[in-house]
Design a protein around this motif. Structure first.
Motif, short mmCIF file in Angstrom:
data_model
loop_
_atom_site.label_atom_id
_atom_site.label_comp_id
_atom_site.label_asym_id
_atom_site.label_seq_id
_atom_site.Cartn_x
_atom_site.Cartn_y
_atom_site.Cartn_z
N TYR A 104 2.94 8.74 4.64
CA TYR A 104 3.36 8.49 3.19
C TYR A 104 2.84 7.12 2.85
CZ TYR A 104 6.15 7.59 -0.80
OH TYR A 104 6.89 7.08 -2.02
N ILE A 105 2.95 6.15 3.50
CA ILE A 105 2.46 4.78 3.31
C ILE A 105 0.98 4.95 2.87
CG2 ILE A 105 2.11 2.37 3.76
CD1 ILE A 105 4.66 2.70 5.41
N LEU A 106 0.08 5.40 3.92
CA LEU A 106 -1.30 5.83 3.56
C LEU A 106 -1.61 6.36 2.33
CD1 LEU A 106 -2.35 6.20 7.15
CD2 LEU A 106 -2.59 4.15 5.88
N GLY A 107 -0.58 7.57 1.93
CA GLY A 107 -0.71 8.53 1.02
C GLY A 107 -0.68 7.56 -0.36
N ILE A 108 0.22 6.70 -0.45
CA ILE A 108 0.65 6.02 -1.68
C ILE A 108 -0.51 4.84 -1.98
CG2 ILE A 108 3.06 6.56 -1.98
CD1 ILE A 108 3.52 3.87 -1.09
N SER A 109 -1.10 4.48 -0.76
CA SER A 109 -2.32 3.46 -0.88
C SER A 109 -3.60 4.17 -1.42
CB SER A 109 -2.41 2.96 0.63
OG SER A 109 -1.49 2.40 1.07
N THR A 110 -3.64 5.42 -1.52
CA THR A 110 -4.78 6.13 -1.92
C THR A 110 -5.20 5.60 -3.43
OG1 THR A 110 -3.98 8.18 -0.83
CG2 THR A 110 -5.87 8.49 -2.27
N PHE A 111 -4.40 5.72 -4.35
CA PHE A 111 -4.93 5.33 -5.64
C PHE A 111 -5.25 3.87 -5.79
CE2 PHE A 111 -2.71 9.12 -6.68
CZ PHE A 111 -3.75 9.85 -7.36
N PRO A 112 -4.46 3.04 -5.15
CA PRO A 112 -5.04 1.64 -5.13
C PRO A 112 -6.28 1.52 -4.36
CG PRO A 112 -2.65 1.56 -4.46
CD PRO A 112 -2.97 3.06 -4.56
N THR A 113 -6.54 2.17 -3.41
CA THR A 113 -7.89 1.76 -2.50
C THR A 113 -9.09 2.42 -3.39
OG1 THR A 113 -6.48 2.29 -0.49
CG2 THR A 113 -9.03 2.51 -0.48
N ILE A 114 -8.97 3.53 -4.20
CA ILE A 114 -9.99 4.21 -4.79
C ILE A 114 -10.14 3.13 -5.99
CG2 ILE A 114 -10.70 6.03 -6.55
CD1 ILE A 114 -8.82 7.93 -4.69
N GLY A 115 -9.41 2.83 -6.67
CA GLY A 115 -9.32 1.51 -7.95
C GLY A 115 -10.08 0.50 -7.29
#
Length: 174
Positions: free
Chosen positions: A23-34
């Motif tokens: 879940y933590i890695l999942g919510i990190s997806t959009f910040p990572t892409i940005g």
């Protein structure tokens, strides 16, 4: 995170078996892409302007940035779990992030900074992240900053995971 908690998506995800670390890695997806898109644009502009760092160092920085993003997402997740509404969230995030950004030696040298600012930078995780990225970018063989950042990231990730296991799913917001 605040939206997931407010609208019951967090409880739905966790009760349906989504592992907390994922879940933590999942919510990190959009910040990572940005962040990755921004860094790629800046890297291309630096090459176009005649500067730039070697591609191998750039790839290392991208991987290191992912660790930094996981760190900050985990920190902000722990803070968001204590927040009850959006007004409080905005106040707390702005109040906490402003000193963190200004106390890191991003645009100035610590040697000429006031003693108080030097002290703040010593306890600021962003300082260590910036110094680690500089050692990677300029191929300086000093791994102490990288090790500190990795240890901090793992510790905060574990703390965020533990906090999510014990989250209260009730909310006072209407």
């Amino acid at each position: 995170m605040v939206t997931d908690k407010r609208w019951g998506l967090l409880s739905l995800k966790l009760l349906n078996g989504v592992p907390v670390p994922l879940y933590i890695l999942g919510i990190s997806t959009f910040p990572t892409i940005g962040v990755m898109v921004q860094v790629l644009i800046i890297y291309c502009l630096s090459i176009f302007c005649g500067g730039g760092i070697p591609v191998f160092n750039f790839v290392q920085i991208l991987l290191f940035l992912f660790v930094c993003i996981i760190f900050w997402v985990s920190v902000l997740l722990c803070i968001a779990l204590m927040i009850k509404d959006y007004k409080q969230r905005d106040f707390v995030m702005n109040t906490l992030m402003m000193p963190v950004l200004f106390a890191a030696p991003l645009f100035y040298s610590l040697e000429k900074a006031p003693m108080f600012l030097r002290f703040l930078s010593q306890i600021n995780p962003l300082t260590y992240q910036l110094e680690a990225m500089r050692t990677i970018a300029f191929s300086v063989p000093d791994y102490s900053y990288i090790i500190v950042v990795l240890i901090l990231a793992v510790c905060i990730f574990c703390i965020a995971s533990i906090c999510l296991y014990y989250v209260d799913f009730s909310t006072d917001e209407h």
